[in-house]
Design a protein around this motif. Sequence first.
Motif, mmCIF file in Angstrom:
data_model
loop_
_atom_site.group_PDB
_atom_site.id
_atom_site.type_symbol
_atom_site.label_atom_id
_atom_site.label_comp_id
_atom_site.label_asym_id
_atom_site.label_seq_id
_atom_site.Cartn_x
_atom_site.Cartn_y
_atom_site.Cartn_z
ATOM 1 N N UNK B 570 0.784 -1.232 0.000
ATOM 2 C CA UNK B 570 0.000 0.000 0.000
ATOM 3 C C UNK B 570 0.813 1.277 0.000
ATOM 4 N N UNK B 571 2.132 1.162 -0.006
ATOM 5 C CA UNK B 571 2.954 2.363 -0.027
ATOM 6 C C UNK B 571 3.268 2.675 -1.479
ATOM 7 N N UNK B 572 2.550 3.674 -2.035
ATOM 8 C CA UNK B 572 2.643 3.901 -3.485
ATOM 9 C C UNK B 572 3.910 4.661 -3.869
ATOM 10 N N UNK B 573 4.229 5.679 -3.069
ATOM 11 C CA UNK B 573 5.383 6.519 -3.416
ATOM 12 C C UNK B 573 6.628 5.940 -2.774
ATOM 13 N N UNK B 574 7.521 5.434 -3.585
ATOM 14 C CA UNK B 574 8.734 4.814 -3.049
ATOM 15 C C UNK B 574 9.934 5.507 -3.675
ATOM 16 N N UNK B 575 10.786 6.058 -2.827
ATOM 17 C CA UNK B 575 12.025 6.667 -3.307
ATOM 18 C C UNK B 575 13.151 6.091 -2.482
ATOM 19 N N UNK B 576 14.028 5.333 -3.123
ATOM 20 C CA UNK B 576 15.058 4.604 -2.377
ATOM 21 C C UNK B 576 16.408 4.719 -3.066
ATOM 22 N N UNK B 577 17.457 4.552 -2.276
ATOM 23 C CA UNK B 577 18.787 4.417 -2.878
ATOM 24 C C UNK B 577 19.571 3.405 -2.078
ATOM 25 N N UNK B 578 20.550 2.823 -2.724
ATOM 26 C CA UNK B 578 21.400 1.857 -2.042
ATOM 27 C C UNK B 578 22.822 1.976 -2.558
ATOM 28 N N UNK B 579 23.757 1.809 -1.631
ATOM 29 C CA UNK B 579 25.179 1.748 -1.973
ATOM 30 C C UNK B 579 25.627 0.339 -1.655
ATOM 31 N N UNK B 580 26.211 -0.317 -2.639
ATOM 32 C CA UNK B 580 26.634 -1.696 -2.356
ATOM 33 C C UNK B 580 27.768 -2.109 -3.275
ATOM 34 N N UNK B 581 28.602 -2.999 -2.741
ATOM 35 C CA UNK B 581 29.635 -3.605 -3.567
ATOM 36 C C UNK B 581 28.971 -4.650 -4.459
ATOM 37 N N UNK B 582 29.487 -4.813 -5.671
ATOM 38 C CA UNK B 582 29.052 -5.918 -6.528
ATOM 39 C C UNK B 582 30.303 -6.624 -7.061
ATOM 40 N N UNK B 583 30.093 -7.876 -7.453
ATOM 41 C CA UNK B 583 31.240 -8.706 -7.822
ATOM 42 C C UNK B 583 30.957 -9.472 -9.104
ATOM 43 N N UNK B 584 32.025 -9.804 -9.816
ATOM 44 C CA UNK B 584 31.881 -10.665 -10.986
ATOM 45 C C UNK B 584 33.136 -11.509 -11.073
ATOM 46 N N UNK B 585 33.101 -12.505 -11.928
ATOM 47 C CA UNK B 585 34.279 -13.366 -12.090
ATOM 48 C C UNK B 585 35.492 -12.568 -12.533
ATOM 49 N N UNK B 586 35.242 -11.510 -13.323
ATOM 50 C CA UNK B 586 36.355 -10.712 -13.818
ATOM 51 C C UNK B 586 36.766 -9.654 -12.808
ATOM 52 N N UNK B 587 35.930 -9.430 -11.793
ATOM 53 C CA UNK B 587 36.237 -8.383 -10.820
ATOM 54 C C UNK B 587 35.955 -8.899 -9.415
ATOM 55 N N UNK B 588 36.860 -9.750 -8.950
ATOM 56 C CA UNK B 588 36.653 -10.388 -7.655
ATOM 57 C C UNK B 588 36.810 -9.401 -6.505
ATOM 58 N N UNK B 589 37.554 -8.328 -6.758
ATOM 59 C CA UNK B 589 37.702 -7.348 -5.685
ATOM 60 C C UNK B 589 36.474 -6.472 -5.530
ATOM 61 N N UNK B 590 35.609 -6.511 -6.541
ATOM 62 C CA UNK B 590 34.348 -5.807 -6.435
ATOM 63 C C UNK B 590 34.454 -4.344 -6.778
#
Lengths: 346, 803
Positions: B570-590
Amino acid sequence: MLKEKLETLKQEVQQKVDKVTSSLELSDIRNEYLSKKGVMSSFMMELKNVANDQKPIMGQMINETKNFISNLIDSRMKELQDIELENKLKEEKIDITLSGYNFKSASKHPMNIVVDDIINIFVPLGYSVVEGPEVETDKYNFEYLNIPKNHPARAMQDTFYITENLLLRTQTSGLQARAMQANTLKTPLKIICPGKVYRRDDDDATHSHQFMQIETLVVGEHVTLADLKGTLDLVAKKMFGEKREIRLRSSYFPFTEPSVEVDVSCSCNNNKTCPVCKGTGWIEILGAGMVHPNVLKMSGYDPNIYSGFAIGFGVDRITMLKYGFDDIRNLYNNDLRVISQFVKER
Amino acid sequence: MIVSYKLLKEYVDLKNYSLEDICSALTLAGFEIEGLHPLSSGNNLVIGEVIECEKHPNSDHLHVTKTSIGKETLQIVCGAPNCRKGLKVIVALPGANLPAKGIVISKSEIRGVESNGMLCSLLELGVDEDKLTDYQKAGIEELPLDAPVGNDNPLGYLNLDDTIIDISITPNRADVFGLHHLFKEVAAILNTKIIKEDDFSINRQGECKFNASSNTSACDYFSITYIENIKVMPSPKWMQDILLKHDIKCINNIVDIGNYVTLMTGQPLHMYDADKLQSTSFVVKDDKNVKVLALDNKEYQLENNDLAVTNNDEVVCIAGVIGNASTMISDSTKNIALEAALFDGNRIMNSCKKYGILTVAATNYSKNAVDRYNTIKASDLACNLLVKYADAKKVSKANEYDKRNLTIKHVSITTEFINNRLGTNYTNNDIENVLKRLSFDYNLENNNFDIIIPTYRNDIEIKEDIVEEVVRLIGFDSVPYSTCLINTSKYGLNDIQKARKIINDYLLDLGITNTLSYTLINKEQAQYYGVFEKDNYIILPHPLTVEKEYLRQNLICSMLNTISYNQARGLKDVAIYELSQVYSNENLNGKEKLAIAISNNLNKTSWLENKNVDFYLIKGIVEGLLNLFGLDNNRYRFELLSDYYPKQLIFHPGKSAILKINGQIIGYLGEIHPTTLKKESIDKTVYFEMDLSAFLSLKTSKIKYNPVSKFPSVSRDIALIVKDEIPVSDIIKTMKKAGGSLLTNVDVFDVYKGEHVQNGYKSVALSMTFTDPNKTLVEATINELFNKIYAQCQKDLNAIIRS
């Protein structure tokens, strides 16, 4: 003759002005009498036809009348404008109980609040903030922490392996070794390392496959357990309040010796039915200990010269305790009705 | 692990301690009490005998009894189906409190008949229902016929007056799995005495007819004892009581004795029916590839590295795990071969994982709970008990295969070292007291303690281990509080951490909420939202569930899920942000990513008219962010996303852009594609995500003060009609090129399509600001510039001035 005429005129204007109800009408009256083509102008025109000796007297009379009318209209005009403004403002009245434009700031996630709180306790004490990869090698996550393969402590932490040597870190403690090794001059270290960690736990009210830890490490000459105790006491008081006490219990971590579990006193005043401390008066908040000499040695610090302590904060647990969450999953579903309650804790 | 409180008190002098004291002391010393489980509960109970049992006159299931409790006979109404004359029963007298069912007994009338108590079932007395038969659960407890009527401690009579203490054992202290070691530990912690020791004495006669050996380094000790003429029968009641309280099934005296010895010493034993063995030679091997039918009636496939005890090359026991069915003890067993051996714990653990079985023996081996120095003592204790409780007539000497390299462990330490580590002021005397409590032998010479470590303390190797023993026994309260005075030259936040703080503050103040979501996503999500990623996903080979198998490379999926979760509530107006590390096989350090998503409205004032989110909202937020980091708009560009990704379904192809800084793609933004909105069941949403690591590694220029012109600026407006596809940024660029340094600003104030403008064209109204830092601009100069600018627009863009 003229005098009477002017007198009549004055009365006529007076009557009109008295009757008038709006500034607009009054402006018309002003135009009728005082404009270039108005009644008063026509008197002035007529003055041309008057004998020269009469001109000053009659001119004065006309001017006097003109001034009279002008004053009369001006003062009435002010009266009417005041009323009209007042009416206008009355009409413009709004409902001041309706809310204003929305400029509300949003909230930080409560776990990020706790992380920043802890960082803000340690930074003024001379600590630096160090971060490291969540995809970690077996070496840093285990071996450099005195947890060789087949060590029984590995069973304490069920691990998401990616390859034989690569895993999702189960603890931020790996940053101990990373930081010590990176510090090639082997100078004293005071670091605090926040981050996400992962374990193969099914998610339920008290377990989460992803959670957050903060590792704290101090290495130097003559670092003692008393230093650790003093630091923990300071942190507990800043986190939970000046009246809180801490208690150390003997425990076991492969990378510290001695190892302790740290309890903080409960705020319940010895309530035997307190749901938080379960009547014990103490709440377990974190694990800590003196850095194991093997850990120092493996990362290039001579344990005969250096000693150190390490603290591992469970951010989820502290967040739950501090704010009264009873289900860890509520820290991860990002329900804005929950997060928005923390706006003042920025 | 669990231990019976009564048993503990039998071995350790605890008469001056309450259970609460014991628990608290153990917890502080590293043995955390997880729980206390009373075997039963209730007071005001007495053993009675039903001397009369009649049908209740007003009920078809109740009985009216006359029950003797010795000194008197009570009329008691009872509803149990098994109530009958002659039963010995447990009577709860008026006033009795039965907390398990929340019952307080009082004199009462049941359907008009007086009742002066209750006949009890064990369920009503709080006994764990798992330990009761269905018959016991259905009715009142039937005591043995010789139960003493009038005895006022029926729970004690049944040996149910005990509490099971559940202790959490840290991995370094598995030695206490052997209760003898636990008893010593408890005595040390509480500074009290051991008051009972088991009898290990045994008179071994003659050589063993069996011979022990090993072909593998994973077994460096194997002993075998031949025991003749035993009698298989139930084990003594005291032993059964102990085993049952420690969750060990009772089988017969032989098996029970083996289990009892393991419980007490930690050393696993195994017993073979000697007459079923083919040969006199036992060999431990780790190269048997055979199927074995074990005594739990299950088949296990042995492979290389699985340890096996063989006899005549036949597997007779999966070593350290479970015995073979063919040689197991049966009712007709006469002679037995008793094994006490040492097996490599890691091997055992690996085999157990494969078999999916975990026995006490396997646990003790793999957790290093075994005292490697005293294996034969466990055999001695078992033999002693076999003589006492199985009528064993002859016990042979043990035949031992022994390749152990046993040295007595010493740790040398000074009080000064201990105090240096702890920050304490302990004296030699304090340390001596601790060592005595722990029964550690030592020599003190020149302030140096030479400590001999008991053989069962597998955990103690180095000085720091002794430091821990000292502080946990004296108590952590004796350690003072001090402040760590080490100085560090560099401290605080680094540039990235500071930048993160700026971003947090900016977005939070805009009204955008900070979220925190899971790193692991499922395959479908990874594929759907992976269109912008060049790298390969890290995939967990053994995920907990398929829902959490892939490490996310971007945050879109999590962000849209969060919107969906909230909008579903029921919460129609949503404004969000996130800071996060991401990783891949080519970038293990993230790398770190910043994502912003806004659905429906940002900062809505509900009673006012609000503009729904659109591309320009998210673009404005991004531009504000770039501005906050001092990036001039000549360093970044927005280009149409669909020029780069013509086939993606995540963004609206006409309302999305990539953000390029210094020519490098740093992020993407725009309105979410209707297909994706529908897939996630969310309302209109705008989204931005960028590679924050790359962004923060960009150099920003230092601020240099730029004086403001003292001369007034002049504004001129112009409305140009251009083809629709010409971006406004091109118009501004063209104007700036022609306008030179005097044209200090160009602002768009209207973009119009429709009536009076030809189809396929648009009218763009711009406001130009001219400033000369050195003089007041005259009309002629401005006109000249205006014409030049217009001419350039005509030339480059085919623009026509709108009249």
